[in-house]
Motif scaffolding. Structure first.
Motif, short mmCIF file in Angstrom:
data_model
loop_
_atom_site.label_atom_id
_atom_site.label_comp_id
_atom_site.label_asym_id
_atom_site.label_seq_id
_atom_site.Cartn_x
_atom_site.Cartn_y
_atom_site.Cartn_z
N LYS A 1 -9.20 -3.34 -8.36
CA LYS A 1 -8.15 -2.45 -7.85
C LYS A 1 -7.10 -2.19 -8.93
O LYS A 1 -6.65 -1.04 -9.12
CB LYS A 1 -7.49 -3.09 -6.61
CG LYS A 1 -6.30 -2.31 -6.06
CD LYS A 1 -6.70 -0.94 -5.56
CE LYS A 1 -5.47 -0.23 -4.96
NZ LYS A 1 -5.40 1.16 -5.36
N ALA A 2 -6.75 -3.25 -9.66
CA ALA A 2 -5.79 -3.08 -10.76
C ALA A 2 -6.37 -2.20 -11.86
O ALA A 2 -5.66 -1.42 -12.50
CB ALA A 2 -5.39 -4.44 -11.32
N LEU B 1 -13.04 2.36 -4.29
CA LEU B 1 -11.59 2.06 -4.32
C LEU B 1 -10.79 3.30 -4.74
O LEU B 1 -9.74 3.60 -4.18
CB LEU B 1 -11.30 0.92 -5.30
CG LEU B 1 -11.66 -0.49 -4.84
CD1 LEU B 1 -11.48 -1.47 -5.98
CD2 LEU B 1 -10.78 -0.90 -3.66
N LYS C 1 -0.15 -7.37 -6.93
CA LYS C 1 -1.56 -7.09 -7.28
C LYS C 1 -2.51 -7.76 -6.28
O LYS C 1 -3.48 -7.15 -5.80
CB LYS C 1 -1.80 -7.62 -8.69
CG LYS C 1 -3.20 -7.46 -9.19
CD LYS C 1 -3.27 -8.10 -10.60
CE LYS C 1 -4.72 -8.40 -10.96
NZ LYS C 1 -4.79 -9.16 -12.21
N VAL D 1 0.84 -1.20 0.00
CA VAL D 1 0.00 0.00 0.00
C VAL D 1 0.88 1.25 0.00
O VAL D 1 0.64 2.20 -0.77
CB VAL D 1 -0.95 -0.01 1.22
CG1 VAL D 1 -1.62 1.35 1.39
CG2 VAL D 1 -2.00 -1.09 1.06
N LEU E 1 -10.74 5.79 -1.81
CA LEU E 1 -9.85 5.32 -0.73
C LEU E 1 -8.38 5.44 -1.14
O LEU E 1 -7.53 5.87 -0.35
CB LEU E 1 -10.20 3.87 -0.39
CG LEU E 1 -9.54 3.28 0.86
CD1 LEU E 1 -9.81 4.14 2.09
CD2 LEU E 1 -10.01 1.86 1.08
N LEU F 1 -2.33 -6.12 -2.86
CA LEU F 1 -2.98 -4.82 -2.86
C LEU F 1 -4.51 -5.00 -2.80
O LEU F 1 -5.21 -4.25 -2.09
CB LEU F 1 -2.58 -4.07 -4.14
CG LEU F 1 -2.54 -2.56 -4.08
CD1 LEU F 1 -1.76 -2.03 -2.89
CD2 LEU F 1 -1.93 -2.01 -5.36
N HIS F 2 -4.98 -5.96 -3.53
CA HIS F 2 -6.43 -6.23 -3.52
C HIS F 2 -6.89 -6.60 -2.11
O HIS F 2 -7.88 -6.05 -1.60
CB HIS F 2 -6.72 -7.36 -4.51
CG HIS F 2 -8.08 -7.97 -4.35
ND1 HIS F 2 -9.23 -7.29 -4.73
CD2 HIS F 2 -8.48 -9.18 -3.85
CE1 HIS F 2 -10.27 -8.06 -4.45
NE2 HIS F 2 -9.84 -9.21 -3.94
N HIS F 3 -6.16 -7.50 -1.50
CA HIS F 3 -6.55 -7.93 -0.16
C HIS F 3 -6.34 -6.83 0.87
O HIS F 3 -7.11 -6.70 1.83
CB HIS F 3 -5.78 -9.19 0.24
CG HIS F 3 -6.23 -10.42 -0.49
ND1 HIS F 3 -5.58 -10.91 -1.60
CD2 HIS F 3 -7.31 -11.23 -0.31
CE1 HIS F 3 -6.21 -11.97 -2.04
NE2 HIS F 3 -7.28 -12.20 -1.27
N LEU G 1 -8.80 -2.89 4.44
CA LEU G 1 -8.97 -1.48 4.79
C LEU G 1 -10.47 -1.12 4.83
O LEU G 1 -10.95 -0.49 5.79
CB LEU G 1 -8.26 -0.59 3.76
CG LEU G 1 -6.75 -0.37 3.94
CD1 LEU G 1 -6.19 0.41 2.76
CD2 LEU G 1 -6.47 0.38 5.23
N MET H 1 -13.73 -9.27 -9.32
CA MET H 1 -13.56 -8.37 -8.17
C MET H 1 -12.09 -8.12 -7.85
O MET H 1 -11.72 -7.03 -7.41
CB MET H 1 -14.27 -8.95 -6.94
CG MET H 1 -15.78 -9.06 -7.08
SD MET H 1 -16.58 -7.46 -7.29
CE MET H 1 -16.48 -6.83 -5.63
N GLU H 2 -11.27 -9.15 -8.07
CA GLU H 2 -9.84 -9.01 -7.75
C GLU H 2 -9.14 -8.04 -8.70
O GLU H 2 -8.09 -7.51 -8.37
CB GLU H 2 -9.14 -10.37 -7.80
CG GLU H 2 -9.48 -11.25 -6.62
CD GLU H 2 -8.61 -12.50 -6.59
OE1 GLU H 2 -7.71 -12.61 -7.45
OE2 GLU H 2 -8.84 -13.34 -5.72
N PHE I 1 -6.74 -3.66 0.37
CA PHE I 1 -7.88 -2.74 0.26
C PHE I 1 -9.17 -3.37 0.81
O PHE I 1 -10.01 -2.67 1.37
CB PHE I 1 -8.05 -2.28 -1.19
CG PHE I 1 -7.28 -1.03 -1.47
CD1 PHE I 1 -5.91 -1.05 -1.64
CD2 PHE I 1 -7.94 0.20 -1.53
CE1 PHE I 1 -5.21 0.13 -1.87
CE2 PHE I 1 -7.24 1.37 -1.75
CZ PHE I 1 -5.87 1.34 -1.93
N ILE J 1 -5.59 7.83 0.78
CA ILE J 1 -4.33 7.35 1.38
C ILE J 1 -3.16 8.16 0.83
O ILE J 1 -2.28 8.60 1.55
CB ILE J 1 -4.15 5.84 1.10
CG1 ILE J 1 -5.20 5.04 1.84
CG2 ILE J 1 -2.75 5.38 1.54
CD1 ILE J 1 -5.27 3.59 1.44
#
Lengths: 164, 457
Positions: free
Chosen positions: B8-9, B40, A142, A117, B43, A145-147, A152, B4-5, A149, B47
Motif C-alpha cells: 500500500k505504501a 490496491l 502506514k 483512509v 480501490l 492504512l494497510h489494515h 475493505l 505485503m504490508e 485496505f 475511494i
C-alpha cells in the motif's frame, strides 16, 4: 512566522477544505459549526503558529480536535461515508465495484482506520501530514492504512465475491 | 519485513528508494504481487473519486464570527464584557489592598510611635534621673539645666544626691558647688579657686577682696595653689573631691582600657574594677579611679569625651576647718608638751617627776593621734576618687500604642481574617488532595477512561 497572516484571508482560502473535512467527521449539519470554531480557534492561537508544518495541516489538526470535541459534547456519531452516483461512461473499475458495497465497506471500518483512509485517500494528505494531524507516528498511519485496505477488500469480497 | 504490508505504501509512493527497489524486484518475480498492487491502486482511486465532496456553506458567517472574535486590547474587552473581567479585577484589587493596606497602616503607626517617643523625654530611667536632679538641684534650677540633666539615663547605684555638676560650656555662677555662707565652716569661708587665671566650671569664683590673705599656721605649701595671685598667704580649701559618672560607650572593653590609660596619664591609678557581661543584655563595667586633686577637673573633661554622658555628679567635702582645728589643737598640745618638758627639767621631787611624765605621755599620745588624723585628711584631699560606670547602648523598644480602630479598620480586619481563613481552608483542601492523590487520581482517570470509551462506542 505568523506575522502578516490574516485570518480572514486564511479562512477564504481554506474554508472549503476545512468544511469538507469536518463534514466527513461530524456530518453536514454540524460541519459549519465545527469549521467556524476551527477558524476562531485558529485566530486565537495564530501567534503560536511557527510554520513547522503547512498551514493546511495546521488547520486540519485544529479541525480534527474541534470535531472530536463537538462529537463529545453533542454526542454525535460518525456519519456514513456517502459516494457519488455512477455516471454514464464511468471508468472500468467503477463498473466492477458495486458502490453500495464500497460504501458499506467504508462504514464498517473502525474509526481509526476510516480516519486514515479519509485523510490519505480523500483529503490527499501524505503519511507524515496525516500522522501530524492525528498525533501518531507515520509508521502507525502506514500500518493502519494497510489494515484498513485489507478490511475493505475483505468486505468487498464478502459482499460481491471480490473485485476480481 | 513483511512485503505485503509495504504494498500500500508502494502504491502511495511513501517508501524509501531502497525499499521501493526491493518491492519492485519482488514484483518482477511474483505475478501475485503485481496483481495485489493493481487492486490496491484501483480501490484507492475509487475511494478518492467516489466519496462525495459536500458543498461548503457558512463562509460569510464564519468571517463575521471571526470579525467579532478579533482580539482586542484588554481595556476594550473589559468595556465590552465587564462581567467577564470585572471579577478578576475585583479579586486583584482585593489582593492588592489586602497586602498593601496592613503594611501602610503598620508604617503609619510606627511613624506615630517614633514621633511620640521623640516628643517625650526618653525612657523612664531618664525621667527618674531628671526628677531626681530637679529634686536635688532645687527650684532655683533653670529649665535648661533640667533639660540637660534629663538627657542622661541609667543612674549609677548609690548615686550621691548632694549636688550635680554643670557642663563645661555653661558660664556664670554655679549653684552646684556653691556653699551657702551660713553652712560654710568658719575656717573655709571666703576661699576661692583660680587655676592659671581661668575659672573652673562648677566651682564658684569669688571676689578676691573677700578672700583672707593669711594662710593658716601649720599649713603645708602643697595645699596652696600655684597661681601667683593667690599663692602668697592664701590657703587653698582642703576638699575631698569625688565624682560619679555614667557613660554610654560603643564598646565597654575599649572604654575600660581608655579609663586605665587616663588614670595613669593623670598621675593616678584605678583602684577598683568590676565588669559584668550577662548572657542576655548589655555588658557594663564600674571603675573607681584615683587621681591627684589638681587633675580632677581635667580628668572629668577627658572622661566626658569617652562617650555619651548619661549622668554625672561631683561631690566636694570641705575638710579645711577640720584640718585647721586639728592643727590648732596640735599646736596647743605641742605647746603643752613643751611646757611639761620644761617642768620636767625643773622638777626636783620624784613624785612630781612621775606626775609630769604621766601627763607628758598623755599629751604625746594625743599629739600623735592628731598628727595621724591630719595626715589622713591630707591624703584624702590629695587624691580624688572618681567612679565611672560604663555601659553599652541598649536597643530601643518600640512602644505600640493601642489605637482605637475605626469602623473601616474593623470591617477590613474582619474581611481580611475571613479571606485568610478561606485561604487556609483552600490550602488544607489542596494539601489533602495532594496527599490523597494516589487514591483518587486512579479512580478519576479510570472513570474518565470508561466514560470516554462509552462515548466512542
Amino acid at each position: 512566522m505568523s506575522r502578516g497572516l490574516d485570518i480572514g484571508e486564511i479562512a477564504r482560502q481554506h474554508y472549503a477544505l476545512v468544511y469538507r473535512f469536518c463534514a466527513r467527521r461530524v456530518g453536514v449539519d454540524a460541519a459549519q459549526d465545527a469549521a467556524q470554531e476551527t477558524f476562531i480557534t485558529a485566530q486565537r492561537v495564530l501567534k503560536k503558529f511557527r510554520g513547522d508544518s503547512s498551514l493546511r495541516t495546521w488547520l486540519l489538526g485544529i479541525a480534527h480536535n474541534e470535531c472530536r470535541r463537538l462529537c463529545r459534547t453533542r454526542k454525535l456519531d460518525a456519519p456514513c461515508v456517502d459516494l457519488k452516483e455512477a455516471s454514464d461512461g464511468a471508468p472500468f473499475e467503477q463498473m466492477i465495484v458495486d458502490r453500495q458495497a464500497l460504501s458499506e465497506a467504508l462504514n464498517k471500518l473502525s474509526p481509526e482506520h476510516r480516519e486514515v483512509v479519509l485523510l490519505h485517500e480523500v483529503e490527499g494528505l501524505s503519511y507524515d501530514e496525516a500522522a501530524e494531524i492525528l498525533g501518531v507516528p507515520a509508521g502507525t498511519v502506514k500500518s493502519r492504512l494497510h489494515h484498513a485496505f485489507l478490511n475493505l477488500r475483505k468486505s468487498l469480497q464478502e459482499y460481491s465475491g471480490g473485485v476480481r | 519485513m513483511n512485503l505485503m504490508e509495504d504494498l500500500k505504501a508502494y502504491v502511495d509512493g511513501e517508501l524509501s528508494p531502497a525499499r521501493r527497489a526491493e518491492v519492485e524486484a519482488a514484483m518482477d518475480q511474483d505475478e501475485r504481487l503485481r496483481q495485489e498492487v493493481e487492486e490496491l491502486r484501483i480501490l484507492s482511486r475509487l475511494i478518492g473519486d467516489c466519496v462525495v465532496e459536500p458543498e461548503p456553506v457558512g463562509l460569510d458567517a464564519t468571517l463575521s464570527a471571526l470579525e467579532k472574535a478579533k482580539p482586542r486590547p484588554l481595556f476594550a474587552r473589559v468595556v465590552r464584557n465587564p462581567l467577564r473581567y470585572g471579577w478578576a479585577f475585583a479579586l486583584c484589587g482585593f489582593l492588592v489592598l489586602a497586602i498593601c493596606f496592613p503594611l501602610m497602616r503598620e508604617a503609619r503607626s510606627s511613624a506615630k510611635d517614633v514621633v511620640a517617643m521623640d516628643a517625650g523625654t526618653g525612657s523612664s530611667v531618664d525621667r527618674s534621673v531628671a526628677a531626681k536632679s530637679s529634686a536635688v538641684a532645687g527650684a532655683g534650677k533653670s529649665p535648661e539645666d533640667n533639660a540637660r540633666l534629663r538627657n542622661g539615663s541609667a543612674a549609677a547605684p548609690n548615686w550621691p544626691e548632694k549636688m550635680y555638676h554643670r557642663g563645661p560650656s555653661e558660664a556664670g555662677e554655679s549653684d552646684d558647688m556653691k556653699v551657702p555662707a551660713s553652712e560654710a565652716p568658719s575656717g573655709s569661708a571666703g576661699f576661692g579657686i583660680q587655676v592659671d587665671g581661668q575659672g573652673v566650671d562648677g566651682i564658684q569664683i569669688r571676689d578676691k577682696a573677700d578672700v583672707p590673705r593669711t594662710a593658716p599656721d601649720g599649713g603645708s605649701d602643697s595645699y596652696f595653689l600655684s597661681s601667683p595671685n593667690i599663692a602668697k598667704g592664701l590657703r587653698a580649701p582642703m576638699l575631698i573631691r569625688s565624682g560619679d559618672f555614667s557613660i554610654q560607650v560603643q564598646k565597654v572593653s575599649e572604654a575600660q582600657v581608655q579609663v586605665n590609660s587616663l588614670a595613669k596619664r593623670m598621675g593616678g591609678y584605678v583602684e577598683q574594677s568590676q565588669t559584668s557581661a550577662p548572657l542576655e543584655g548589655q555588658a557594663s563595667s564600674y571603675l573607681a579611679m584615683r587621681v591627684p586633686v589638681q587633675r580632677f577637673d581635667p580628668t572629668i573633661i577627658e572622661l566626658r569625651k569617652l562617650g555619651k554622658v548619661l549622668a554625672e555628679a561631683t561631690n566636694g567635702q570641705d575638710v579645711t576647718a577640720q584640718v585647721v582645728d586639728t592643727e590648732a589643737r596640735l599646736k596647743a598640745k605641742k605647746a603643752e608638751e613643751q611646757g611639761y618638758v620644761d617642768m620636767m627639767k625643773s622638777a626636783r621631787k620624784v613624785p612630781d617627776m612621775l606626775e609630769i611624765r604621766d601627763r607628758l605621755g598623755t599629751v604625746r599620745e594625743e599629739i600623735e593621734s592628731m598628727e595621724a588624723e591630719r595626715k589622713s585628711l591630707r591624703e584624702q584631699a590629695a587624691y580624688s576618687t572618681i567612679g565611672v560606670t560604663l555601659s553599652q547602648p541598649t536597643p530601643k523598644k518600640t512602644v505600640v500604642k493601642p489605637v482605637k480602630p475605626s469602623w473601616f479598620d474593623t470591617a477590613w480586619q474582619g474581611a481580611s481574617e475571613r479571606a485568610s481563613g478561606l485561604g487556609r481552608w483552600l490550602a488544607e483542601v489542596g494539601m489533602n488532595l495532594l496527599v490523597l492523590a494516589p487514591v483518587w487520581v486512579p479512580i478519576v482517570v479510570g472513570l474518565w477512561w470508561l466514560g470516554r470509551r462509552a462515548r466512542l462506542r
